[in-house]
Structures are given as structure tokens and as C-alpha cells.
Design a protein around this motif. Structure first.
Motif, PDB file in Angstrom:
ATOM      1  N   UNK A   1       0.850  -1.182   0.000  1.00 28.46           N
ATOM      2  CA  UNK A   1       0.000   0.000   0.000  1.00 28.46           C
ATOM      3  C   UNK A   1       0.890   1.237   0.000  1.00 28.46           C
ATOM      4  N   UNK A   2       0.584   2.182  -0.881  1.00 35.83           N
ATOM      5  CA  UNK A   2       1.299   3.461  -0.921  1.00 35.83           C
ATOM      6  C   UNK A   2       0.303   4.583  -0.632  1.00 35.83           C
ATOM      7  N   UNK A   3       0.707   5.518   0.238  1.00 34.20           N
ATOM      8  CA  UNK A   3      -0.173   6.627   0.618  1.00 34.20           C
ATOM      9  C   UNK A   3       0.617   7.927   0.567  1.00 34.20           C
ATOM     10  N   UNK A   4       0.153   8.862  -0.232  1.00 33.94           N
ATOM     11  CA  UNK A   4       0.726  10.206  -0.296  1.00 33.94           C
ATOM     12  C   UNK A   4      -0.218  11.178   0.408  1.00 33.94           C
ATOM     13  N   UNK A   5       0.156  11.758   1.544  1.00 30.07           N
ATOM     14  CA  UNK A   5      -0.682  12.796   2.153  1.00 30.07           C
ATOM     15  C   UNK A   5      -0.650  14.072   1.317  1.00 30.07           C
ATOM     16  N   UNK A   6      -1.803  14.717   1.192  1.00 31.01           N
ATOM     17  CA  UNK A   6      -1.947  15.960   0.433  1.00 31.01           C
ATOM     18  C   UNK A   6      -2.188  17.086   1.426  1.00 31.01           C
ATOM     19  N   UNK A   7      -1.259  18.023   1.514  1.00 36.12           N
ATOM     20  CA  UNK A   7      -1.256  19.035   2.565  1.00 36.12           C
ATOM     21  C   UNK A   7      -1.514  20.431   2.009  1.00 36.12           C
ATOM     22  N   UNK A   8      -2.030  21.302   2.906  1.00 33.95           N
ATOM     23  CA  UNK A   8      -2.108  22.724   2.574  1.00 33.95           C
ATOM     24  C   UNK A   8      -1.580  23.518   3.768  1.00 33.95           C
ATOM     25  N   UNK A   9      -2.481  23.912   4.676  1.00 33.97           N
ATOM     26  CA  UNK A   9      -2.109  24.798   5.778  1.00 33.97           C
ATOM     27  C   UNK A   9      -2.738  26.141   5.514  1.00 33.97           C
ATOM     28  N   UNK A  10      -4.068  26.189   5.660  1.00 32.48           N
ATOM     29  CA  UNK A  10      -4.811  27.395   5.291  1.00 32.48           C
ATOM     30  C   UNK A  10      -6.072  27.524   6.134  1.00 32.48           C
ATOM     31  N   UNK A  11      -6.628  28.734   6.164  1.00 32.96           N
ATOM     32  CA  UNK A  11      -7.948  28.935   6.740  1.00 32.96           C
ATOM     33  C   UNK A  11      -8.938  28.040   5.994  1.00 32.96           C
ATOM     34  N   UNK A  12      -9.917  27.517   6.718  1.00 33.55           N
ATOM     35  CA  UNK A  12     -10.791  26.538   6.081  1.00 33.55           C
ATOM     36  C   UNK A  12     -11.729  27.144   5.043  1.00 33.55           C
ATOM     37  N   UNK A  13     -11.874  28.486   5.043  1.00 32.97           N
ATOM     38  CA  UNK A  13     -12.671  29.138   4.013  1.00 32.97           C
ATOM     39  C   UNK A  13     -11.852  29.462   2.759  1.00 32.97           C
ATOM     40  N   UNK A  14     -10.538  29.341   2.839  1.00 28.72           N
ATOM     41  CA  UNK A  14      -9.653  29.783   1.758  1.00 28.72           C
ATOM     42  C   UNK A  14      -9.322  28.624   0.817  1.00 28.72           C
ATOM     43  N   UNK A  15      -8.452  28.894  -0.156  1.00 30.30           N
ATOM     44  CA  UNK A  15      -7.900  27.868  -1.037  1.00 30.30           C
ATOM     45  C   UNK A  15      -6.385  28.035  -1.083  1.00 30.30           C
ATOM     46  N   UNK A  16      -5.692  26.986  -1.450  1.00 33.13           N
ATOM     47  CA  UNK A  16      -4.234  26.927  -1.377  1.00 33.13           C
ATOM     48  C   UNK A  16      -3.658  26.788  -2.790  1.00 33.13           C
ATOM     49  N   UNK A  17      -2.525  27.444  -3.033  1.00 34.77           N
ATOM     50  CA  UNK A  17      -1.906  27.367  -4.357  1.00 34.77           C
ATOM     51  C   UNK A  17      -0.391  27.209  -4.220  1.00 34.77           C
ATOM     52  N   UNK A  18       0.197  26.639  -5.215  1.00 26.94           N
ATOM     53  CA  UNK A  18       1.639  26.386  -5.213  1.00 26.94           C
ATOM     54  C   UNK A  18       2.394  27.676  -4.910  1.00 26.94           C
ATOM     55  N   UNK A  19       3.368  27.568  -4.001  1.00 32.49           N
ATOM     56  CA  UNK A  19       4.149  28.736  -3.625  1.00 32.49           C
ATOM     57  C   UNK A  19       5.488  28.295  -3.076  1.00 32.49           C
ATOM     58  N   UNK A  20       6.454  29.208  -3.120  1.00 30.21           N
ATOM     59  CA  UNK A  20       7.814  28.892  -2.692  1.00 30.21           C
ATOM     60  C   UNK A  20       7.967  28.864  -1.179  1.00 30.21           C
ATOM     61  N   UNK A  21       6.984  29.398  -0.446  1.00 27.74           N
ATOM     62  CA  UNK A  21       7.100  29.468   1.010  1.00 27.74           C
ATOM     63  C   UNK A  21       6.769  28.147   1.689  1.00 27.74           C
ATOM     64  N   UNK A  22       6.117  27.229   0.999  1.00 25.73           N
ATOM     65  CA  UNK A  22       5.729  25.969   1.622  1.00 25.73           C
ATOM     66  C   UNK A  22       6.977  25.198   2.056  1.00 25.73           C
ATOM     67  N   UNK A  23       6.987  24.775   3.310  1.00 31.94           N
ATOM     68  CA  UNK A  23       8.138  24.069   3.872  1.00 31.94           C
ATOM     69  C   UNK A  23       7.883  22.557   3.829  1.00 31.94           C
ATOM     70  N   UNK A  24       8.597  21.854   2.966  1.00 35.41           N
ATOM     71  CA  UNK A  24       8.429  20.407   2.810  1.00 35.41           C
ATOM     72  C   UNK A  24       9.224  19.597   3.836  1.00 35.41           C
ATOM     73  N   UNK A  25      10.059  20.249   4.631  1.00 36.65           N
ATOM     74  CA  UNK A  25      10.959  19.525   5.522  1.00 36.65           C
ATOM     75  C   UNK A  25      10.192  18.594   6.456  1.00 36.65           C
TER      76      UNK A  25
END
Length: 659
Positions: free
Chosen positions: A145-169
Motif C-alpha cells: 500500500x502506498x499513501x501520499x498525504x496531500x497538505x495545505x495549511x490554510x484557513x478553512x474558508x480559503x484555497x491553497x496554491x503552489x508557492x515557494x514558502x511551503x516548507x516540505x521539511x
């Protein structure tokens, strides 16, 4: 419970499930595993209960690798409207009890069971996968089984978009059983406990399409980050993934054992709640400060005053959850200001909004229902009675927004231009769609009930109640139909009336402890409401014959708000209607039982059928006024479910309150 089995109707793929954590956070999604709303997530947490809600883990991309083949376990929708991969052919069954559970069949040898639940004890989201192989399967067969979590980090009313500030560490524990990320420094760290192996492989998944947001005329595409992949050997046993915003996640136990313990605790807790409706009702009761409150609905509502006091009558008081009812009444009584209780608390911050004429009166009705159970201590009883009288005193003197008992007729007047004070509170820009400035009919029913309730322990309110009731009978009857005006002294112009046929008049007969009308007068109101407003899912907010009627609730925010109370159906109104209908048709001892059975069949059976669609095991906020009355608004609405519970208790002859 809701159970869906093959042959699988693809239209059921977008029905929704809910798992609430008791603090304002929740997990939610669809039968088909694809996200259709910005609010669908596996880890959505309240940073200061029940507000400050943020989405941390939106979902997962999961698949099974066996014999060189790849089998998808989750489905996604991408812009413009691409479903990939497609699970329709593999879905065997979905069940909501004891929590959302999927069964998927792939080849002739492999059956996968996947489940998700939220632990109220710890606010952790638990995901588990198991494989059941047929006897024909090779004992050495590799099942990964392989599982990739899909993350954002946002207010629940907002939407998330690709950006350089996201910390993948990623941070990984010494034994590799714990992994965590903190995408943005001002948000909680995301913690994962698993019995799998994590491989760091950062990437972006782009252009997810949320069709419910598109239908609502809002932005609907989102990019999500995935920091890596978890791998599990299903041939050796179940796969476990536990998500949390707390670093206390399964601190001293393996993920497998911790998940099993949480499952046992949660299964017992849910079983003790009782019926299907009572288990669903538990989702709305959440923490606020040191007390409790009720969220008006999921996924986007906070706690609203009128919603809380209406919903708690069925969710808690009629259901016997009296300690929680008391905690909510005490918590809200501490917010009293100038004779008013708040209309709502905002998503962020604790400054309440005092802009409702009816919320405080619904509080007094809820106090009546609670005190009638004889559960309160003498100290609590006195405290709640004082709070109720402070409201009546404030309304008698006069308070915000011209809310004041009239010195001429004793009825309650309210309203200023540009402010919506009644439950019909939609606003488009600066335009209040249903301003109802003056003396709205249900506000009078609430006012007179509140006066009569307080008069039971303090006779000083009896005279005011009698005066207002007499004026109501003299001024609210529409001569040509013998039904009731929706509003009088409109815009504070004496004698001006609103003849719109709306459901608000039903509160003069049902829904409150003391009916204002009896006999032929009550029958006229019930008959008009039944003939022009009743639908299988509730009451229309305006008669279809009215030029302002809107039969469909949909489109952009301005279109939806324009239809909100102009014909749209509200299921919660079925509660007061059924009670009024019973008072008219079932008063006599020889017809009471027959009337109750007829009411259950005619009015409640459609709501029970609705539990198996849209928001599963719950009742929607709205439905279209026009047939086939498609559900709309929030799929999980507190007062819709609360009124069903209250009326079910009434029909069963177990009403815990006494007028």
C-alpha cells in the motif's frame, strides 16, 4: 446508518460523510473519496475552539501495488472536470457505521477495506486499511500500500496554491514511526504516526476541482503539496495512519496498538449515545471556553445564538443530555449585554455580534424546556431565571436596533434600515432581502411565550403577557383568510401590514410551549401553511404564488442570498409545523394516536429517507422550493436534525418538557 452497495449508483459518489472532533474541527469527504468542497479534509482543526479552523491535511492519494499492477484506492477530480482514477468499477460498498468504511474489490483475489474515524478523546484522525485475500491467492504474494498525504495549511474558508514558502521539511522519530511537517510557521505542526515506512519525495499536485464551490459561484481550484510517500506491507497486516495537530499523538504506543485502542473507545462511546439520530446529534456539541456550545452546521458555520437554542431543544434536552444543555445555557448567559444575547461568534476572535431580535427569546424558550426537566440545581435555576428576566427587562426598556416593547399594544417592535434582525437574515450587498422591520409575527409569538414563561416564577410579567396576547389577536388576523399577517406596523408605520404567505405564522400554533391560537383560528393557519408551503423536506419560506418567489437555491452568492428566504425550503420548520398540525388534528383522546401515526408517515418518513443522501445520517440546511426539492446549503445542519429529534420524541409520547 447509511449503507450503499453494488450495483453502485455513481450519483451517490458525492454524498458526504462527517466525523467531528468536539472542538470545532472535523474530517469530512465523499462516498467516492474525491473532494468536492474546499472544506473536505482529513485533518481540519480549530486553533481556539470552536473557531480559528484551519485545514492541514486535505486528503490522501492511496493505491495498492500487487503482482506488478497498480490499483487506485482514492479518486480525485481535476480542472476542468477530469476524474482520475475512476473507482466506480471497484467499489463494493460504503457504510457510515460505526464510521465511514469502504470495501473495494480489485482482481478476483483481493478485497480492500478502508476506514476513517475521528477520536473525540484525542482529536486524532485514524485511517486504516486491511486486505482480505481469497484462498486462491499465493501466500507469498506482495501487497504494498502506498499513501501520499496531500497538505495545505490554510484557513478553512480559503484555497491553497503552489508557492515557494511551503516548507516540505520532514522530522522523523528515531524509530521512524512518527513523522511531522510544519508547512507554515504560524500554523500547527502536522503529526503522523504509522506502522509504515516514510520516503521523502516532495511534489505538488495541481488544479484539484471542487464542484460544489463552482456551483456556489466561488473559486474552485486548489494546489496541494505532498512531502512524501508512506509504504505498508498489507500482506503482514493492516496499515495504520494517525493524523494529529498535537505532538502527544500516540506518545507511548505503536501506531497499530494506539489505533486499536482509539477504535475501541470510540466504538463504545458511539454505542452509548443511543439511536442513529442521537449519534449524529453528537457532532454539533462542541467546546467553547470552559463550557459548551452548538455549531449551527458543518462545514462552514460557527455557533449562532438562535441556532444553538433552537437546536438544543432536540439535540440535548429532548434527548436527555441535560448536563450539556445546562453547560451551554450557562456559557451563553455570560454573554448577556443590554438585554441581548449574541447572534453569532465570528470565525476569528471572541467578540460576539449582537444583531438578532429573536436569539435572546429562543434562549428563554430553551431555559423553559430545560428547567421543566427538574434537572437544574436551585442555584442554576435562579441564575437562568435572572438571565431570562434581564432579557425581558432590556427589551421592555429598549435596546439596540429599536428593539422595544410598544407602550401602545405591548407587542415587540424592532428594526432599523440595513440590519437584518430576524431569522430571515439574508443580505445582498447593502440590501436586506427580507428586512421585516416592525413587528414580525414569530417575534411576537416568542415574546409572548417568553413573558408567560417568566410569569410562572415571577407574576410581574403576567400583565405584559396578557396585554401583548390581546393585541396579537386584535391586530394580526388577516380578515379575508383568518390567517396571520407576516408583519405589522411595517417600517414602524402604524397599521401597515405585510400579507406575504410565509411560514413564520406557524409559531403562533406550534413550535413553542404556549400556542397563541386555538380552534378555528389555529386550523386556518395550519391549513394555509400546509396548502401553500409544505414540501416533503420542510416548509417553503414564501408561497409560490408570490411574485417574489424563488424556487431554486443556487448560483453565485448574490443569487443564493436572494433566494434564501424567498421560497427556499427549510427542514427545521417541519418541527413547529408538525407540532401545530398535531395540536389541530390530534387534541382529542380518541384521535391522538391516529394523528401521531399519520404525522409520522406523512411528515417524518421523507426526512428519514433524506438521512441516506446528501449529508449522510444528517439533515440538510435547505432544499429547493420547486420539486424535486433538491437539498442545498450545508449538508449537516444542527437545527434541522434537532427539530426532527424533538418531534420524534413528542410523537413517541416521551416529551421531557411540560408547558
Amino acid at each position: 446508518m447509511t449503507r450503499i452497495e453494488r450495483p453502485f449508483d455513481i450519483t451517490r459518489f458525492e454524498d458526504e460523510w462527517l466525523e467531528a472532533d468536539g472542538f470545532g474541527g472535523f474530517a469530512s469527504g465523499t462516498v467516492g473519496t474525491l473532494r468536492t468542497r474546499r472544506y473536505h479534509a482529513l485533518l481540519l482543526t480549530a486553533t481556539h475552539a470552536p473557531g480559528g479552523r484551519v485545514v492541514l491535511v486535505n486528503g490522501v492519494e492511496a493505491w495498492l501495488e500487487a503482482d506488478g499492477a497498480r490499483y487506485p484506492l482514492t479518486m480525485q477530480r481535476y480542472v476542468p472536470d477530469v476524474l482520475y482514477p475512476d473507482l466506480a468499477a471497484n467499489m463494493l460498498a460504503f457504510d457510515t457505521q460505526p464510521w465511514p468504511t469502504w470495501r473495494l474489490q480489485f482482481d478476483s483475489q483481493t478485497l480492500i477495506t478502508a476506514e476513517v474515524f475521528v477520536s473525540k478523546a484525542t482529536r486524532e484522525t485514524v485511517l486504516r486499511w486491511r486486505c482480505k485475500c481469497t484462498s486462491a491467492a499465493s501466500p507469498t504474494r506482495a501487497l504494498t500500500l502506498k499513501v501520499r498525504p496531500l497538505l495545505s495549511g490554510r484557513d478553512y474558508h480559503a484555497l491553497h496554491h503552489e508557492n515557494a514558502a511551503f516548507n516540505f521539511s520532514a522530522q522523523t522519530s528515531d524509530d521512524a514511526s512518527r513523522t511531522s511537517w510544519q508547512p507554515y510557521g504560524d500554523l500547527p505542526r502536522i503529526h503522523v504516526a504509522t506502522n509504515g515506512v516514510y520516503t521523502h519525495a516532495p511534489d505538488w499536485y495541481r488544479n484539484f476541482c471542487y464542484v460544489r464551490e463552482r456551483e456556489r459561484g466561488l473559486d474552485f481550484s486548489e494546489d496541494l503539496a505532498t512531502p512524501g510517500v508512506f509504504g505498508f506491507n498489507l500482506a503482514e497486516g493492516e496499515a495504520v495512519m494517525i493524523l494529529s495537530a498535537s505532538d502527544a499523538i500516540g506518545a507511548n504506543a505503536s501506531a497499530t496498538r494506539h489505533a486499536a485502542e482509539l477504535a475501541d473507545i470510540e466504538r463504545q462511546r458511539r454505542s452509548a449515545l443511543g439511536t442513529r439520530l442521537q449519534r449524529s446529534a453528537d457532532a454539533y456539541v462542541v467546546a467553547r471556553n470552559e463550557g459548551r456550545t452548538i455549531l449551527a452546521g458543518f462545514p462552514w458555520f460557527t455557533d449562532w445564538g438562535r441556532d444553538t437554542f433552537i437546536a438544543m431543544r432536540g439535540l440535548l434536552i429532548a434527548s436527555g443530555r441535560l448536563d450539556e444543555a445546562e453547560a451551554i445555557l450557562l456559557e451563553w448567559s455570560g454573554t448577556l449585554s443590554e438585554g441581548m444575547l449574541p447572534n453569532r461568534f465570528p470565525d476569528s476572535g471572541d467578540t460576539p455580534e449582537y444583531n438578532a431580535v429573536d436569539a435572546s427569546l429562543w434562549f428563554i424558550v430553551a431555559v423553559h424546556d430545560y428547567l421543566a426537566t427538574q434537572h437544574a440545581s436551585a442555584e442554576t435555576r435562579v441564575h437562568l431565571q435572572h438571565a431570562a428576566e434581564a432579557i425581558l427587562a432590556g427589551y421592555t426598556r429598549g435596546t439596540r436596533f429599536n428593539i422595544k416593547a410598544s407602550s401602545e399594544d405591548g407587542l415587540l417592535s424592532a428594526g432599523v434600515p440595513g440590519v437584518q434582525l430576524t431569522w430571515m437574515d439574508a443580505k445582498v450587498g447593502d440590501r436586506v432581502v427580507t428586512p421585516r422591520i416592525g413587528k414580525p409575527v414569530e417575534v411576537q409569538a416568542l415574546w409572548i411565550n417568553a413573558l408567560r414563561i417568566a410569569a410562572r416564577w415571577n407574576p410581574q410579567w403576567q400583565s405584559a403577557a396578557g396585554c401583548a396576547l390581546q393585541a396579537f389577536h386584535e391586530r394580526f388576523v388577516e380578515p379575508s383568510t383568518q390567517t396571520l399577517f407576516d408583519n405589522i406596523d411595517v417600517d414602524h408605520v402604524k397599521g401597515a401590514t405585510d400579507r406575504s404567505v410565509r411560514p413564520n405564522q406557524i409559531f403562533a400554533v406550534g413550535g413553542l410551549p404556549f400556542p397563541l391560537l386555538e380552534g378555528a383560528a389555529a386550523r386556518a393557519v395550519v391549513d394555509q401553511v400546509e396548502a401553500q408551503l409544505l414540501t416533503p423536506l420542510g416548509l417553503r419560506t414564501l408561497a409560490p404564488s408570490d411574485p417574489a418567489y424563488r424556487g431554486h437555491y443556487g448560483g453565485a452568492p448574490s443569487e443564493r442570498d436572494g433566494a434564501y428566504h424567498q421560497g427556499t425550503v427549510w427542514p427545521w420548520l417541519l418541527g413547529p409545523f408538525v407540532e401545530a398540525w398535531l395540536r389541530v388534528h390530534g387534541d382529542a383522546a380518541d384521535t391522538g394516536q391516529q394523528a401521531r401515526q399519520q404525522a409520522r408517515t406523512r411528515f417524518l418518513d421523507p426526512l428519514y429517507a433524506h438521512l441516506d443522501c446528501a449529508g449522510l445520517d444528517h439533515i440538510s440546511e435547505l432544499a429547493d422550493g420547486d420539486a424535486p426539492h433538491a437539498p442545498a446549503g450545508t449538508p449537516f445542519q444542527a437545527w434541522s436534525l434537532g427539530e426532527l429529534l424533538r418531534i420524534e420524541t413528542l410523537l413517541a409520547g416521551l416529551n421531557r418538557t411540560v408547558a
